[in-house]
Design a protein around this motif. Structure first.
Motif, PDB file in Angstrom:
ATOM      1  N   GLY A   1      -5.863   3.560   7.195  1.00  0.00           N
ATOM      2  CA  GLY A   1      -4.713   2.796   6.721  1.00  0.00           C
ATOM      3  C   GLY A   1      -4.717   1.336   7.128  1.00  0.00           C
ATOM      4  O   GLY A   1      -3.761   0.605   6.860  1.00  0.00           O
ATOM      5  N   ALA A   2      -5.807   0.855   7.759  1.00  0.00           N
ATOM      6  CA  ALA A   2      -5.854  -0.535   8.232  1.00  0.00           C
ATOM      7  C   ALA A   2      -5.940  -1.547   7.088  1.00  0.00           C
ATOM      8  O   ALA A   2      -5.556  -2.705   7.244  1.00  0.00           O
ATOM      9  CB  ALA A   2      -7.041  -0.721   9.176  1.00  0.00           C
ATOM     10  N   GLY A   3      -6.465  -1.113   5.944  1.00  0.00           N
ATOM     11  CA  GLY A   3      -6.577  -2.029   4.806  1.00  0.00           C
ATOM     12  C   GLY A   3      -8.012  -2.272   4.357  1.00  0.00           C
ATOM     13  O   GLY A   3      -8.272  -3.141   3.530  1.00  0.00           O
ATOM     14  N   LYS A   4      -8.956  -1.477   4.867  1.00  0.00           N
ATOM     15  CA  LYS A   4     -10.375  -1.680   4.558  1.00  0.00           C
ATOM     16  C   LYS A   4     -10.665  -1.485   3.072  1.00  0.00           C
ATOM     17  O   LYS A   4     -11.261  -2.351   2.427  1.00  0.00           O
ATOM     18  CB  LYS A   4     -11.236  -0.692   5.375  1.00  0.00           C
ATOM     19  CG  LYS A   4     -10.960  -0.703   6.864  1.00  0.00           C
ATOM     20  CD  LYS A   4     -11.809   0.315   7.614  1.00  0.00           C
ATOM     21  CE  LYS A   4     -11.528   1.779   7.303  1.00  0.00           C
ATOM     22  NZ  LYS A   4     -10.215   2.274   7.759  1.00  0.00           N
ATOM     23  N   SER A   5     -10.232  -0.358   2.548  1.00  0.00           N
ATOM     24  CA  SER A   5     -10.510  -0.088   1.130  1.00  0.00           C
ATOM     25  C   SER A   5      -9.817  -1.108   0.243  1.00  0.00           C
ATOM     26  O   SER A   5     -10.375  -1.552  -0.760  1.00  0.00           O
ATOM     27  CB  SER A   5     -10.047   1.322   0.743  1.00  0.00           C
ATOM     28  OG  SER A   5     -10.795   2.284   1.435  1.00  0.00           O
ATOM     29  N   THR A   6      -8.604  -1.491   0.623  1.00  0.00           N
ATOM     30  CA  THR A   6      -7.866  -2.459  -0.180  1.00  0.00           C
ATOM     31  C   THR A   6      -8.628  -3.776  -0.270  1.00  0.00           C
ATOM     32  O   THR A   6      -8.785  -4.348  -1.356  1.00  0.00           O
ATOM     33  CB  THR A   6      -6.465  -2.694   0.439  1.00  0.00           C
ATOM     34  OG1 THR A   6      -5.800  -1.433   0.509  1.00  0.00           O
ATOM     35  CG2 THR A   6      -5.647  -3.656  -0.395  1.00  0.00           C
TER      36      THR A   6
HETATM   37  N1  LIG Z   1      -2.282   1.577  -4.585  1.00  0.00           N
HETATM   38  C1  LIG Z   1      -1.514   1.565  -3.483  1.00  0.00           C
HETATM   39  N2  LIG Z   1      -0.182   1.640  -3.545  1.00  0.00           N
HETATM   40  C2  LIG Z   1       0.578   1.613  -2.427  1.00  0.00           C
HETATM   41  N3  LIG Z   1       0.093   1.528  -1.176  1.00  0.00           N
HETATM   42  C3  LIG Z   1      -1.233   1.455  -1.042  1.00  0.00           C
HETATM   43  C4  LIG Z   1      -2.114   1.482  -2.176  1.00  0.00           C
HETATM   44  N4  LIG Z   1      -3.394   1.400  -1.728  1.00  0.00           N
HETATM   45  C5  LIG Z   1      -3.306   1.338  -0.383  1.00  0.00           C
HETATM   46  N5  LIG Z   1      -2.011   1.353   0.029  1.00  0.00           N
HETATM   47  C6  LIG Z   1      -1.543   1.293   1.421  1.00  0.00           C
HETATM   48  O1  LIG Z   1      -2.154   0.190   2.047  1.00  0.00           O
HETATM   49  C7  LIG Z   1      -2.563   0.513   3.381  1.00  0.00           C
HETATM   50  C8  LIG Z   1      -4.050   0.303   3.528  1.00  0.00           C
HETATM   51  O2  LIG Z   1      -4.729   1.288   2.780  1.00  0.00           O
HETATM   52  P1  LIG Z   1      -6.316   1.350   2.684  1.00  0.00           P
HETATM   53  O3  LIG Z   1      -6.845   0.010   2.341  1.00  0.00           O
HETATM   54  O4  LIG Z   1      -6.651   2.471   1.778  1.00  0.00           O
HETATM   55  O5  LIG Z   1      -6.681   1.716   4.184  1.00  0.00           O
HETATM   56  P2  LIG Z   1      -8.093   2.109   4.832  1.00  0.00           P
HETATM   57  O6  LIG Z   1      -9.129   2.079   3.745  1.00  0.00           O
HETATM   58  O7  LIG Z   1      -8.334   1.107   5.906  1.00  0.00           O
HETATM   59  O8  LIG Z   1      -7.912   3.478   5.420  1.00  0.00           O
HETATM   60  C9  LIG Z   1      -2.135   1.959   3.608  1.00  0.00           C
HETATM   61  O9  LIG Z   1      -0.907   1.961   4.299  1.00  0.00           O
HETATM   62  C10 LIG Z   1      -1.979   2.510   2.219  1.00  0.00           C
HETATM   63  O10 LIG Z   1      -0.993   3.531   2.198  1.00  0.00           O
END
Ligand SMILES: Nc1ncnc2c1ncn2[C@@H]1O[C@H](COP(=O)(O)OP(=O)(O)O)[C@@H](O)[C@H]1O
Ligand SMILES: [Mg+2]
Length: 511
Positions: free
Chosen positions: A46-51
């Motif tokens: 949930g840190a934001g890596k994938s985002t």
């Molecule tokens: N499409 C989305 N809609 C709402 N919240 C999102 C979405 N994608 C990610 N998030 C939120 O953004 C935060 C970072 O998610 P993510 O980048 O997937 O984390 P990581 O890959 O580091 O585990 C999380 O709290 C997640 O719930």
């Protein structure tokens, strides 16, 4: 990172911010990657890596910030533009067409044709085999996706990106689905990619793999960059501390166990799997109060069937299971429950939680009948349940705070596991079965779960730990039983053995 000439950078993301509704997932993030390096992106669930990487690949639009690729400013609005810039991404969940061949999947949308628009099968297969050889990504181009392993599917995803001329490859948690041998082979592939001049960005929360594979590492926590470091200058522990934001113990602190009376005795147990094969064969063991007995073994040596038999989910063929002196073999799940067994299941989605229920409901799944949750006329009191849940959410640091009414499926894996732990330990079981309790969790959550197990032991409960990871076995066990081919082949104290010896026994050798 030290100042570098811009032309040496494959990727420069600066001042990137992104919100989902009112939630700020990325806050002014700077992220630069040098050409020809393996760069890890580390952070808790949930840190934001994938985002961040989805922004780079054009799947999400940024709210603000700038991106430069190979020194050139560019706007990436969709994956097609990203691919045009030489960026390829392999997602956490693969996106392949199951009933098509490997080759068809690789070229899909980029088919090479010969006369009359016919697919040039031969050229296609040759190209794939060449790539395979060069990068250690051997596949059978003719095999159907549905028939091949997850590791092979991942190779296909990488080949797919290479086939589209990617020279910047993003791998999102690629090792989560792989065995240790497959991880080694992936690391080798990453090395060969950078030797060929490509750049690899690997998202992970596994420190060992970063140490083994990466040149640089950027740590992000709750949407912010903490630092970018040269991997050779830091230790695993440094990375863990930066990632979690506090001092993390990579090994669990515990006193010597004080085992008491026997809680569970298994005698000559035999259990068959769905196909009728004997998976647990004439197995005997005992677990005592106040000890953690770890069953070490390679996945598939009868662990799953053993747990199913202990929890009333699978019939036994032969033998006895005694818990607190009561026979529970061939009983119902309720019989195991009444005998004092609680379980942290291996598959937390299938067995541990009702994903569509709220967190609060999941917290009381096994105890909702208690009077503390009922109000007038013994109806469930949602006020009491909510008070209780919020209290547990605080105590167990389940995030996001105050998530009692949120659906369990919206939580990250680590937080889902905390819900299960909170529910389980609250019931003060005599025997806690912990099956792969830290699978897929980041170091912060692992530390939490392991401490919780030791705490249970110290309160005089018996803990039976099933783990496929030797690190975990040695970190937690007061006693180790090695399972091989459905039998316990050794009963040892951790201080009188080592990982090599146990590893050998796990593989069917003798110490
Ligand atoms: N499409 C989305 N809609 C709402 N919240 C999102 C979405 N994608 C990610 N998030 C939120 O953004 C935060 C970072 O998610 P993510 O980048 O997937 O984390 P990581 O890959 O580091 O585990 C999380 O709290 C997640 O719930
Ligand atoms: Mg992710």
């Amino acid at each position: 990172m030290e100042q570098v000439n811009n032309s040496a950078l494959a990727v420069e993301m600066s001042g990137i911010s992104k919100s989902f509704g009112s939630f700020k997932a990325l806050d002014n993030v700077d992220f630069s990657v040098r050409k020809g390096t393996i760069h890890a992106l580390l952070g808790e669930n949930g840190a934001g890596k994938s985002t961040l990487m989805k922004i780079l690949y054009g799947l999400y639009t940024k709210d603000s910030g700038e991106i430069r690729i190979k020194g050139e400013p560019c706007e990436i609005k969709n994956p097609k533009q990203a691919i045009g810039q030489g960026i390829g991404m392999v997602h956490q969940h693969f996106m392949l067409v199951e009933n098509m061949t490997i080759a068809e999947n690789i070229v899909l949308g980029n088919e090479v044709t010969k006369s009359f628009d016919r697919l040039d099968q031969e050229l296609m297969n040759r190209t794939i085999l060449e790539f395979g050889e060069q990068y250690g990504l051997e596949v059978d181009p003719e095999a159907l996706i549905m028939d091949v392993s997850v590791a092979t599917q991942q190779r296909v995803e990488i080949l797919k990106a290479l086939y589209r001329d990617a020279d910047i490859l993003i791998l999102d948690e690629p090792t989560a689905v792989l065995t240790p041998q497959e991880i080694d082979s992936l690391i080798l592939t990453m090395r060969r990619l950078v030797e060929a001049g490509k750049t690899v960005i690997i998202i992970t929360h596994k420190l060992k793999e970063i140490m083994a594979s990466s040149d640089y590492c950027t740590i992000i926590r709750r949407g912010r960059v903490i630092d970018t470091v040269k991997v050779q200058d830091v230790t695993e522990k440094d990375l863990a501390n930066m990632m979690v934001g506090r001092e993390v113990m990579l090994t669990t602190d515990k006193e010597e166990a004080k085992p008491g009376e026997v809680i569970m005795e298994i005698r000559n147990l035999t259990v068959k799997d769905n196909r009728g094969l004997e998976k647990v064969r004439d197995l005997s063991l005992t677990v005592r109060k106040g000890e953690i007995l770890a069953i070490a073994g390679v996945d598939g040596n009868g662990q799953t069937e053993l747990i199913e038999a202990l929890t009333g989910l699978r019939k036994t063929e032969n033998g006895e299971i005694l818990v607190n002196g009561r026979h529970i073999e061939n009983g119902l799940p309720l019989d195991a429950h009444r005998a004092g067994i609680r379980t942290i299941h291996e598959d937390r989605h299938k067995r541990g939680l009702v994903l569509d229920f709220q967190v609060g409901e999941n917290l009381i799944l096994e105890s909702y009948k208690r009077s503390r949750f009922s109000g007038l006329f013994r109806f469930l009191s949602w006020r009491k349940i909510n008070d209780y849940s919020n209290n547990q959410i605080d105590r167990f640091d389940i995030r996001p705070a105050g998530c009692a009414m949120q659906k369990a499926k919206e939580l990250s894996g680590g937080n889902q596991q905390k819900v299960i732990i909170a529910r389980t330990v609250e019931q003060e079981p005599d025997l806690l079965l912990a099956c792969q309790p830290t699978r897929g969790l980041d170091v912060g959550a692992i530390e939490f779960v392991r401490n919780a197990l030791v705490e249970q032991r110290d309160q005089g409960r018996a803990v039976l730990l099933i783990s496929y990871e030797l690190d975990e076995v040695f970190d937690l066990a007061d006693r180790i039983n090695v399972i091989y081919n459905g039998q316990i082949v050794a009963d040892l104290l951790p201080q009188e053995t080592d990982e090599q010896a146990i590893g050998l026994l796990m593989a069917g050798g003798t110490a």
